[in-house]
Design an enzyme around this catalytic site. Structure first.
Site, PDB file in Angstrom:
ATOM      1  N   ASP A   1     -25.074 -49.796  -4.581  1.00 58.56           N
ATOM      2  CA  ASP A   1     -25.685 -49.862  -5.923  1.00 58.56           C
ATOM      3  C   ASP A   1     -27.200 -49.640  -5.896  1.00 58.56           C
ATOM      4  O   ASP A   1     -27.944 -50.234  -6.681  1.00 58.56           O
ATOM      5  CB  ASP A   1     -25.382 -51.224  -6.599  1.00 58.56           C
TER       6      ASP A   1
ATOM      7  N   SER B   1     -25.785 -48.974 -15.790  1.00 57.62           N
ATOM      8  CA  SER B   1     -26.587 -47.892 -15.207  1.00 57.62           C
ATOM      9  C   SER B   1     -25.676 -46.837 -14.594  1.00 57.62           C
ATOM     10  O   SER B   1     -24.706 -47.174 -13.907  1.00 57.62           O
ATOM     11  CB  SER B   1     -27.471 -48.424 -14.070  1.00 57.62           C
TER      12      SER B   1
ATOM     13  N   ASN C   1     -22.127 -42.886  -9.885  1.00 58.07           N
ATOM     14  CA  ASN C   1     -21.386 -44.132 -10.106  1.00 58.07           C
ATOM     15  C   ASN C   1     -21.905 -44.805 -11.370  1.00 58.07           C
ATOM     16  O   ASN C   1     -23.044 -44.569 -11.785  1.00 58.07           O
ATOM     17  CB  ASN C   1     -21.603 -45.066  -8.905  1.00 58.07           C
TER      18      ASN C   1
ATOM     19  N   HIS D   1     -22.516 -48.690 -12.937  1.00 60.30           N
ATOM     20  CA  HIS D   1     -22.570 -50.093 -12.508  1.00 60.30           C
ATOM     21  C   HIS D   1     -22.924 -50.955 -13.716  1.00 60.30           C
ATOM     22  O   HIS D   1     -23.844 -50.629 -14.473  1.00 60.30           O
ATOM     23  CB  HIS D   1     -23.624 -50.259 -11.410  1.00 60.30           C
TER      24      HIS D   1
HETATM   25  C1  GRF Z   1     -16.739 -50.831 -15.041  1.00 54.56           C
HETATM   26  O1  GRF Z   1     -17.257 -52.033 -15.506  1.00 54.56           O
HETATM   27  C2  GRF Z   1     -17.721 -50.139 -14.148  1.00 54.56           C
HETATM   28  O2  GRF Z   1     -19.050 -50.392 -14.479  1.00 54.56           O
HETATM   29  C3  GRF Z   1     -17.406 -50.729 -12.798  1.00 54.56           C
HETATM   30  O3  GRF Z   1     -16.009 -50.863 -12.792  1.00 54.56           O
HETATM   31  C4  GRF Z   1     -15.543 -51.030 -14.128  1.00 54.56           C
HETATM   32  C5  GRF Z   1     -14.467 -50.004 -14.370  1.00 54.56           C
HETATM   33  O4  GRF Z   1     -13.818 -50.168 -15.601  1.00 54.56           O
HETATM   34  N1  GRF Z   1     -17.920 -49.885 -11.757  1.00 54.56           N
HETATM   35  P1  GRF Z   1     -12.726 -49.105 -16.089  1.00 54.56           P
HETATM   36  O5  GRF Z   1     -11.658 -48.999 -15.007  1.00 54.56           O
HETATM   37  O6  GRF Z   1     -13.422 -47.798 -16.300  1.00 54.56           O
HETATM   38  O7  GRF Z   1     -12.164 -49.674 -17.339  1.00 54.56           O
END
Ligand code: GRF
Length: 219
Positions: A148, A139, A110, A112
């Site tokens: 997370d 991260s 994932n 974050h």
């Molecule tokens: C990102 O900020 C990611 O860190 C979080 O969700 C958002 C997704 O953005 N988990 P995108 O759909 O890839 O533009």
């Protein structure tokens, strides 16, 4: 037999991280194939991005399932059928059941938008600003049953500037995300990064608890 890494990318929204991964695979010739893009939202813009890149897509709408487990099982079945080895969560706004996390343990990553373990959960940019942090970033981590909280693989770090706002920080961190997620996928695809039950190994060395850190000063 092909030794290209097979991944599935799971999205719920804009899919800018998916786009960054698509672009990096194409530009840098990463030995990786996106076998499937799954969205739980029918109107996610990321689905369009996937279609433009000729990727296979599947909508699995969580509202049509009686409970979390049956939705997760449907997602798992789609991933298995696609033959994905690694599952890349890219803005996928669903929390998985323990069954799912345990079934795909060590293959589920994932991204974050904070320097974990700081600022788990939502509104990370606002919270980092209010806390007067000197640094912020994003991260890439393994997913465990705690939100997370999984072992960190890579962090991209920026310095918070005096004139930063929530919007500017979000923007800058997004740019960092678009660098670090493709980097991790490249490491996995080229087998520089090996994830085992007990450790995460990069270039033959076990990573520490905050993973590898890259500073992005000019973002
Ligand atoms: C990102 O900020 C990611 O860190 C979080 O969700 C958002 C997704 O953005 N988990 P995108 O759909 O890839 O533009």
């Amino acid at each position: 037999m092909s030794d290209r890494l097979k991944i599935a990318v799971l999205i719920s929204g804009s899919g800018s991280n998916l786009q960054a991964i698509i672009d990096a695979i194409q530009k840098n010739d990463i030995p990786c194939d996106i076998q499937l893009v799954v969205s739980n939202q029918a109107f996610a813009y990321g689905l369009k991005r996937a279609e433009y890149a000729n990727l296979k897509t599947k909508i699995i709408d969580h509202t049509t399932f009686p409970d979390r487990l049956s939705f997760d099982q449907a997602v798992g079945a789609a991933i298995d059928q696609a033959g994905a080895e690694v599952i890349v969560l890219a803005g996928f706004m669903r929390i998985f059941s323990n069954w799912f996390v345990n079934s795909y343990r060590d293959r589920l990553i994932n991204i974050h938008p904070s320097l974990l373990p700081k600022f788990k959960g939502l509104e990370t940019h606002k919270r980092a600003l209010s806390a007067g942090e000197a640094y912020h970033g994003a991260s890439v981590h393994l997913v465990t049953t705690e939100l997370d909280d999984g072992p960190i693989i890579l962090q991209g770090r920026i310095t918070i500037q005096p004139n930063d706002t929530v919007d500017s920080l979000e923007n800058r961190v997004h740019k960092v995300e678009h660098k670090i997620y493709p980097t991790v996928i490249q490491w996995l695809a080229t087998r520089r990064l090996i994830i085992t039950k007990s450790s995460i190994i990069l270039d033959h060395q076990a990573l520490t608890t905050i993973g590898k850190v890259i500073d992005y000063e000019n973002i």
